[in-house]
Design a protein around this motif. Sequence first.
Motif, PDB file in Angstrom:
ATOM      1  N   SER A  34       0.803  -1.228   0.000  1.00  0.00           N
ATOM      2  CA  SER A  34       0.000   0.000   0.000  1.00  0.00           C
ATOM      3  C   SER A  34       0.833   1.273   0.000  1.00  0.00           C
ATOM      4  O   SER A  34       0.478   2.255  -0.662  1.00  0.00           O
ATOM      5  N   PHE A  35       1.952   1.278   0.716  1.00  0.00           N
ATOM      6  CA  PHE A  35       2.727   2.516   0.822  1.00  0.00           C
ATOM      7  C   PHE A  35       3.372   2.904  -0.504  1.00  0.00           C
ATOM      8  O   PHE A  35       3.676   4.078  -0.724  1.00  0.00           O
ATOM      9  N   SER A  36       3.589   1.948  -1.385  1.00  0.00           N
ATOM     10  CA  SER A  36       4.172   2.284  -2.688  1.00  0.00           C
ATOM     11  C   SER A  36       3.156   2.934  -3.607  1.00  0.00           C
ATOM     12  O   SER A  36       3.497   3.387  -4.701  1.00  0.00           O
ATOM     13  N   SER A  37       1.892   2.991  -3.145  1.00  0.00           N
ATOM     14  CA  SER A  37       0.826   3.563  -3.957  1.00  0.00           C
ATOM     15  C   SER A  37       0.421   4.958  -3.487  1.00  0.00           C
ATOM     16  O   SER A  37      -0.459   5.583  -4.070  1.00  0.00           O
ATOM     17  N   LEU A  38       1.077   5.451  -2.440  1.00  0.00           N
ATOM     18  CA  LEU A  38       0.706   6.743  -1.853  1.00  0.00           C
ATOM     19  C   LEU A  38       1.115   7.932  -2.728  1.00  0.00           C
ATOM     20  O   LEU A  38       2.109   7.877  -3.450  1.00  0.00           O
ATOM     21  N   PHE A  39       0.316   9.008  -2.609  1.00  0.00           N
ATOM     22  CA  PHE A  39       0.678  10.343  -3.102  1.00  0.00           C
ATOM     23  C   PHE A  39       0.916  10.446  -4.607  1.00  0.00           C
ATOM     24  O   PHE A  39       1.562  11.387  -5.073  1.00  0.00           O
ATOM     25  N   ALA A  40       0.374   9.514  -5.380  1.00  0.00           N
ATOM     26  CA  ALA A  40       0.575   9.555  -6.827  1.00  0.00           C
ATOM     27  C   ALA A  40       0.074  10.852  -7.471  1.00  0.00           C
ATOM     28  O   ALA A  40       0.759  11.413  -8.337  1.00  0.00           O
ATOM     29  N   PRO A  41      -1.125  11.370  -7.082  1.00  0.00           N
ATOM     30  CA  PRO A  41      -1.601  12.604  -7.725  1.00  0.00           C
ATOM     31  C   PRO A  41      -0.699  13.806  -7.499  1.00  0.00           C
ATOM     32  O   PRO A  41      -0.767  14.795  -8.247  1.00  0.00           O
ATOM     33  N   PHE A  42       0.160  13.723  -6.471  1.00  0.00           N
ATOM     34  CA  PHE A  42       1.080  14.830  -6.201  1.00  0.00           C
ATOM     35  C   PHE A  42       2.373  14.701  -6.998  1.00  0.00           C
ATOM     36  O   PHE A  42       3.284  15.521  -6.845  1.00  0.00           O
ATOM     37  N   GLY A  43       2.454  13.661  -7.818  1.00  0.00           N
ATOM     38  CA  GLY A  43       3.639  13.482  -8.637  1.00  0.00           C
ATOM     39  C   GLY A  43       4.841  12.929  -7.899  1.00  0.00           C
ATOM     40  O   GLY A  43       5.972  13.029  -8.384  1.00  0.00           O
ATOM     41  N   VAL A  44       4.623  12.325  -6.728  1.00  0.00           N
ATOM     42  CA  VAL A  44       5.732  11.755  -5.965  1.00  0.00           C
ATOM     43  C   VAL A  44       6.249  10.507  -6.672  1.00  0.00           C
ATOM     44  O   VAL A  44       5.471   9.593  -6.966  1.00  0.00           O
ATOM     45  N   PRO A  45       7.525  10.437  -7.012  1.00  0.00           N
ATOM     46  CA  PRO A  45       8.078   9.245  -7.673  1.00  0.00           C
ATOM     47  C   PRO A  45       7.841   7.998  -6.818  1.00  0.00           C
ATOM     48  O   PRO A  45       7.869   8.071  -5.585  1.00  0.00           O
ATOM     49  N   ARG A  46       7.631   6.875  -7.456  1.00  0.00           N
ATOM     50  CA  ARG A  46       7.286   5.660  -6.726  1.00  0.00           C
ATOM     51  C   ARG A  46       8.343   5.297  -5.681  1.00  0.00           C
ATOM     52  O   ARG A  46       8.020   4.843  -4.591  1.00  0.00           O
ATOM     53  N   ARG A  47       9.605   5.508  -5.983  1.00  0.00           N
ATOM     54  CA  ARG A  47      10.653   5.108  -5.042  1.00  0.00           C
ATOM     55  C   ARG A  47      10.616   5.920  -3.746  1.00  0.00           C
ATOM     56  O   ARG A  47      11.186   5.512  -2.736  1.00  0.00           O
ATOM     57  N   TRP A  48       9.968   7.099  -3.802  1.00  0.00           N
ATOM     58  CA  TRP A  48       9.909   7.951  -2.614  1.00  0.00           C
ATOM     59  C   TRP A  48       8.590   7.823  -1.859  1.00  0.00           C
ATOM     60  O   TRP A  48       8.433   8.402  -0.789  1.00  0.00           O
ATOM     61  N   ARG A  49       7.653   7.075  -2.405  1.00  0.00           N
ATOM     62  CA  ARG A  49       6.326   7.029  -1.794  1.00  0.00           C
ATOM     63  C   ARG A  49       6.326   6.331  -0.443  1.00  0.00           C
ATOM     64  O   ARG A  49       5.739   6.828   0.519  1.00  0.00           O
ATOM     65  N   ALA A  50       6.945   5.165  -0.362  1.00  0.00           N
ATOM     66  CA  ALA A  50       6.971   4.440   0.912  1.00  0.00           C
ATOM     67  C   ALA A  50       7.694   5.228   1.998  1.00  0.00           C
ATOM     68  O   ALA A  50       7.176   5.348   3.119  1.00  0.00           O
ATOM     69  N   PRO A  51       8.886   5.789   1.718  1.00  0.00           N
ATOM     70  CA  PRO A  51       9.540   6.612   2.744  1.00  0.00           C
ATOM     71  C   PRO A  51       8.686   7.803   3.172  1.00  0.00           C
ATOM     72  O   PRO A  51       8.613   8.136   4.362  1.00  0.00           O
ATOM     73  N   ALA A  52       8.015   8.446   2.194  1.00  0.00           N
ATOM     74  CA  ALA A  52       7.152   9.580   2.529  1.00  0.00           C
ATOM     75  C   ALA A  52       5.983   9.117   3.389  1.00  0.00           C
ATOM     76  O   ALA A  52       5.559   9.817   4.320  1.00  0.00           O
ATOM     77  N   GLY A  53       5.456   7.924   3.085  1.00  0.00           N
ATOM     78  CA  GLY A  53       4.360   7.386   3.877  1.00  0.00           C
ATOM     79  C   GLY A  53       4.774   7.090   5.298  1.00  0.00           C
ATOM     80  O   GLY A  53       4.023   7.346   6.249  1.00  0.00           O
ATOM     81  N   ARG A  54       5.964   6.557   5.481  1.00  0.00           N
ATOM     82  CA  ARG A  54       6.457   6.278   6.829  1.00  0.00           C
ATOM     83  C   ARG A  54       6.628   7.567   7.624  1.00  0.00           C
ATOM     84  O   ARG A  54       6.281   7.636   8.801  1.00  0.00           O
ATOM     85  N   ILE A  55       7.172   8.589   6.958  1.00  0.00           N
ATOM     86  CA  ILE A  55       7.342   9.878   7.634  1.00  0.00           C
ATOM     87  C   ILE A  55       5.993  10.461   8.012  1.00  0.00           C
ATOM     88  O   ILE A  55       5.773  10.931   9.131  1.00  0.00           O
ATOM     89  N   GLY A  56       5.037  10.400   7.064  1.00  0.00           N
ATOM     90  CA  GLY A  56       3.702  10.924   7.338  1.00  0.00           C
ATOM     91  C   GLY A  56       3.029  10.186   8.480  1.00  0.00           C
ATOM     92  O   GLY A  56       2.365  10.795   9.331  1.00  0.00           O
ATOM     93  N   SER A  57       3.195   8.867   8.530  1.00  0.00           N
ATOM     94  CA  SER A  57       2.589   8.074   9.604  1.00  0.00           C
ATOM     95  C   SER A  57       3.160   8.455  10.956  1.00  0.00           C
ATOM     96  O   SER A  57       2.443   8.527  11.960  1.00  0.00           O
ATOM     97  N   ARG A  58       4.449   8.715  10.994  1.00  0.00           N
ATOM     98  CA  ARG A  58       5.079   9.078  12.265  1.00  0.00           C
ATOM     99  C   ARG A  58       4.682  10.476  12.728  1.00  0.00           C
ATOM    100  O   ARG A  58       4.850  10.816  13.908  1.00  0.00           O
ATOM    101  N   LEU A  59       4.157  11.273  11.793  1.00  0.00           N
ATOM    102  CA  LEU A  59       3.703  12.622  12.154  1.00  0.00           C
ATOM    103  C   LEU A  59       2.247  12.647  12.613  1.00  0.00           C
ATOM    104  O   LEU A  59       1.736  13.704  13.002  1.00  0.00           O
ATOM    105  N   LEU A  60       1.562  11.503  12.587  1.00  0.00           N
ATOM    106  CA  LEU A  60       0.145  11.462  12.938  1.00  0.00           C
ATOM    107  C   LEU A  60      -0.161  12.010  14.332  1.00  0.00           C
ATOM    108  O   LEU A  60      -1.199  12.652  14.522  1.00  0.00           O
ATOM    109  N   PRO A  61       0.694  11.783  15.346  1.00  0.00           N
ATOM    110  CA  PRO A  61       0.388  12.370  16.659  1.00  0.00           C
ATOM    111  C   PRO A  61       0.322  13.892  16.634  1.00  0.00           C
ATOM    112  O   PRO A  61      -0.299  14.512  17.503  1.00  0.00           O
TER     113      PRO A  61
END
Length: 266
Positions: free
Chosen positions: A103-130
């Motif tokens: 699932s994390f490799s599918s994140l943020f596609a409409p924003f033009g985020v390259p696939r290789r950066w999607r999972a790392p961006a998702g992990r960062i976003g998840s850690r910012l949830l608090p």
Amino acid sequence: MLLCNGLGASSSAWPAVVAENSGFQVVGWDHRGLGASERPRDVARVQVEDHVADARAVLDAFGLATVTVVGWSLGVNVAFELALEDSERVDGVLAVAGVPGGSFSSLFAPFGVPRRWRAPAGRIGSRLLPVIGPLLPVLTRSTQPWQTLLAPAIAERTGADTARVEALAVVVGEFAEHDWSWFRRLAVAVADHAPLDVASLSCPVTFLAGRYDTLVDVVDVRRAADSVPGARYREFAASHFLPLEKPVAMAAELRLLTGVSAGHAR
């Protein structure tokens, strides 16, 4: 039907499916440590595989030998894991705004985020949830920002459109009550779920996607649908919140998948 909901969502996110006259018997559960469910003694037991074990426990508790499984977002991962592991208990899958693993490799596609950066961006976003989570009530005070951000297709603002956006605000308001430090743990765990090979599935499968979904790439949903023999794919002018934005369509697609007529219980 077994409802494998989006992470932290309640059944209120599916108004047309859980309605008394929908024709469906709906069972489901709250994810570990959210809603009415307790946290596991082992806090690491929040992987997708653990949610699948909970889904199986729900079926056993209600004595259900076979069900149609409906998944939304994270729930799509759970639905397909269950269908692959216990194929004799699953007679159909409705996959809404989600992909079978990865699932994390599918994140943020409409924003033009390259696939290789999607999972790392998702992990960062998840850690910012608090930090981000407690801000949700502020965002729901006005329906206009939600119309712009989450449902750009809703432009004419009919009475039905307004009702759907308001319902969305209610559900997001429910989200704001979560313990976001714990929610973050569950969200990060999704990143560990690898893509699934669903080509072997023989039950009817329908994939539904939102064209403006920022969390799931519609290209990935379409590819997943193409990999399942006989699977149906339908795309809506909507966001990730398809169950709320298109409630009538969700119920109609479920009836089409199961052959259940409106108002006739199954």
